[in-house]
Design an enzyme around this catalytic site. Sequence first.
Site, PDB file in Angstrom:
ATOM      1  N   HIS A  35       0.847  -1.080  -0.036  1.00  0.00           N
ATOM      2  CA  HIS A  35       0.301   0.078   0.063  1.00  0.00           C
ATOM      3  C   HIS A  35       0.755   1.305   0.174  1.00  0.00           C
ATOM      4  O   HIS A  35       1.861   1.250   0.445  1.00  0.00           O
ATOM      5  CB  HIS A  35      -0.731  -0.082   1.339  1.00  0.00           C
ATOM      6  CG  HIS A  35      -1.915   1.123   1.262  1.00  0.00           C
ATOM      7  ND1 HIS A  35      -1.668   2.317   1.898  1.00  0.00           N
ATOM      8  CD2 HIS A  35      -3.266   0.876   1.146  1.00  0.00           C
ATOM      9  CE1 HIS A  35      -2.587   3.170   2.012  1.00  0.00           C
ATOM     10  NE2 HIS A  35      -3.684   2.201   1.488  1.00  0.00           N
TER      11      HIS A  35
ATOM     12  N   ASP B 104       3.340  -4.243   7.852  1.00  0.00           N
ATOM     13  CA  ASP B 104       2.048  -3.461   7.438  1.00  0.00           C
ATOM     14  C   ASP B 104       0.964  -4.341   8.034  1.00  0.00           C
ATOM     15  O   ASP B 104       0.473  -5.225   7.414  1.00  0.00           O
ATOM     16  CB  ASP B 104       1.824  -3.124   6.234  1.00  0.00           C
ATOM     17  CG  ASP B 104       0.524  -2.323   6.168  1.00  0.00           C
ATOM     18  OD1 ASP B 104      -0.358  -2.673   6.900  1.00  0.00           O
ATOM     19  OD2 ASP B 104       0.740  -1.536   5.055  1.00  0.00           O
TER      20      ASP B 104
ATOM     21  N   GLN C 107      -4.219  -4.691   7.427  1.00  0.00           N
ATOM     22  CA  GLN C 107      -5.290  -5.960   6.772  1.00  0.00           C
ATOM     23  C   GLN C 107      -5.261  -7.237   7.442  1.00  0.00           C
ATOM     24  O   GLN C 107      -6.106  -8.097   7.121  1.00  0.00           O
ATOM     25  CB  GLN C 107      -5.188  -6.009   5.236  1.00  0.00           C
ATOM     26  CG  GLN C 107      -5.441  -4.679   4.521  1.00  0.00           C
ATOM     27  CD  GLN C 107      -6.871  -4.174   4.620  1.00  0.00           C
ATOM     28  OE1 GLN C 107      -7.800  -4.687   5.089  1.00  0.00           O
ATOM     29  NE2 GLN C 107      -7.023  -2.830   3.951  1.00  0.00           N
TER      30      GLN C 107
ATOM     31  N   LYS D 161     -10.386  -0.454  10.996  1.00  0.00           N
ATOM     32  CA  LYS D 161     -10.519  -1.525  10.088  1.00  0.00           C
ATOM     33  C   LYS D 161     -10.969  -2.706  11.023  1.00  0.00           C
ATOM     34  O   LYS D 161     -11.097  -3.685  10.559  1.00  0.00           O
ATOM     35  CB  LYS D 161      -9.320  -1.596   9.210  1.00  0.00           C
ATOM     36  CG  LYS D 161      -9.091  -0.456   8.129  1.00  0.00           C
ATOM     37  CD  LYS D 161      -7.842  -0.987   7.480  1.00  0.00           C
ATOM     38  CE  LYS D 161      -7.200   0.109   6.540  1.00  0.00           C
ATOM     39  NZ  LYS D 161      -7.944   0.636   5.705  1.00  0.00           N
TER      40      LYS D 161
ATOM     41  N   CYS E  61      -4.791   2.488  -3.441  1.00  0.00           N
ATOM     42  CA  CYS E  61      -3.453   3.014  -3.038  1.00  0.00           C
ATOM     43  C   CYS E  61      -2.572   2.026  -3.155  1.00  0.00           C
ATOM     44  O   CYS E  61      -1.402   1.715  -2.200  1.00  0.00           O
ATOM     45  CB  CYS E  61      -3.908   3.115  -1.461  1.00  0.00           C
ATOM     46  SG  CYS E  61      -4.962   4.602  -1.236  1.00  0.00           S
TER      47      CYS E  61
HETATM   48  N1  C6P Z   1      -6.303   0.641   2.965  1.00  0.00           N
HETATM   49  C1  C6P Z   1      -8.278   0.264   1.440  1.00  0.00           C
HETATM   50  O1  C6P Z   1      -9.334   0.486   1.022  1.00  0.00           O
HETATM   51  P1  C6P Z   1      -4.753   3.983   7.223  1.00  0.00           P
HETATM   52  O2  C6P Z   1      -5.563   4.687   6.174  1.00  0.00           O
HETATM   53  O3  C6P Z   1      -3.474   4.519   7.830  1.00  0.00           O
HETATM   54  O4  C6P Z   1      -5.975   3.560   8.277  1.00  0.00           O
HETATM   55  O5  C6P Z   1      -4.364   2.527   6.781  1.00  0.00           O
HETATM   56  C2  C6P Z   1      -3.446   2.350   5.538  1.00  0.00           C
HETATM   57  C3  C6P Z   1      -3.301   1.361   4.803  1.00  0.00           C
HETATM   58  C4  C6P Z   1      -2.052   0.542   5.072  1.00  0.00           C
HETATM   59  N2  C6P Z   1      -1.909  -0.592   4.563  1.00  0.00           N
HETATM   60  C5  C6P Z   1      -2.839  -1.363   4.018  1.00  0.00           C
HETATM   61  C6  C6P Z   1      -2.373  -2.830   3.540  1.00  0.00           C
HETATM   62  C7  C6P Z   1      -3.887  -0.782   3.833  1.00  0.00           C
HETATM   63  O6  C6P Z   1      -4.921  -1.423   3.298  1.00  0.00           O
HETATM   64  C8  C6P Z   1      -4.199   0.499   4.117  1.00  0.00           C
HETATM   65  C9  C6P Z   1      -5.672   1.145   3.920  1.00  0.00           C
HETATM   66  C10 C6P Z   1      -7.738   1.122   2.660  1.00  0.00           C
HETATM   67  O7  C6P Z   1      -7.570  -0.642   1.126  1.00  0.00           O
HETATM   68  C11 C6P Z   1      -7.637   2.634   2.204  1.00  0.00           C
HETATM   69  S1  C6P Z   1      -6.615   2.821   0.743  1.00  0.00           S
END
Ligand code: C6P
Length: 409
Positions: free
Chosen positions: A122, A199, A202, A225, A363
Amino acid sequence: MLDVARIRADFPLLGQPENGRRLVYLDNAATTQKPQAVLDAVAEYYRTTNANVHRGAYDLAIRATEAYETARAKVAAFVNAWAPEGVVFTRGTTEAINLVAGAYGRANVRAGDSVVVTAMDHHSNLVPWQLLCQEKGATLRMVEITEDGRIDLSDFGRALERRPKIVAFPYVSNALGTVNPVAQLAKLAHAGGAVVVVDGAQSTPHLKVDVRAIECDFYALSGHKMLGPMGSGALVAKPELLEAMPPYHGGGEMISRVWDDHSTYNKIPHKFEAGTPNVEAAVGLAAAIAYLERVGPERIADHERALAAAAIDKLVQIEGVTVYGPRDHRAGVVSFTYGDIHPHDIATILDQDGICIRAGHHCAQPLMRRLNVAATARASFYLYNGLDEVDALVGSLVKAGALFGYVPA
Ligand code: C6P
């Protein structure tokens, strides 16, 4: 399968119709809905406990501090963190990774060094490393993925030959659903002398996570999430690494003594929590974790795997549909395209049936380039989704196909 009807009853928003239809919320990788228990915990905090934390000499402030620190311990236990003081509250995964890049990375990466990421990362686990490497004159090495959407282990091995300072990868891909062999990757990276950043945006909501079993060094997660409030999240780290790192942000709370021209710093994790923290987010996240624990992370993972498998089985039968990502070792994220129908059109048509999916590059633009697409449509499942919603997704997609002249199989 989980008792979806019972679980759904805990989520007020899911009872609300969307476009006159029953809401089918399949955008859980973006953010999840919140159970009443989380809404209540936040409201209760403000009704009974609110004060600024770590500063007050009066009982209310002590109770607010206790609520905040209890939430920290809850997060620590949920992922088997090394210690509660190894949990730094952040706004989410993005801020947690920026903290590692900005503090650990800036102190340890020098010109000529390398940092390794993967082509399925991401942007949150890519751009902070780009910024760091640009600033330091270091090289950013992106590990390729295989045809079926896994991290290419031979390329991973080649990237380690340069003995990178930092190796970062996702536990679960938000755009492919791949569950990566994180413990194996961490072991290889450590053998190559690197510090490992996982990371966990997910993975934490969907799998039983054990950061000590993974043997990573830093693990980032997003509370929103996993049923928690927006703006909740954490960096989970080995305490000795946090101890050795310089601060990230300066301000109140992160200091010990402040002189005219320099300061000494607070102990961890407070050294990394400058300013008034988001106590409401921490309290809500703790309530979300309590909810997930009541259902059981393993049962949630099994449930989502079953939904994803059912969705994939049905989707691949529709002529013109391509599903991305591996068939095994995957979580409840299903990315697909349908012929030349733009994924945004698919999402708009599904919305008319009350179905929320995400369409776009998720993203993950470097990944999209490797898949040779500009965007995909993505359904992502959670504990409150049922097989009937898989059927609704497929039924609505077939209707979309018919509008564009595709004849379903
Ligand atoms: N992905 C998706 O719709 P934040 O925004 O900081 O809570 O998470 C960022 C992020 C980082 N790593 C991964 C693997 C992610 O999936 C995400 C967030 C969302 O897939 C929004 S783009």
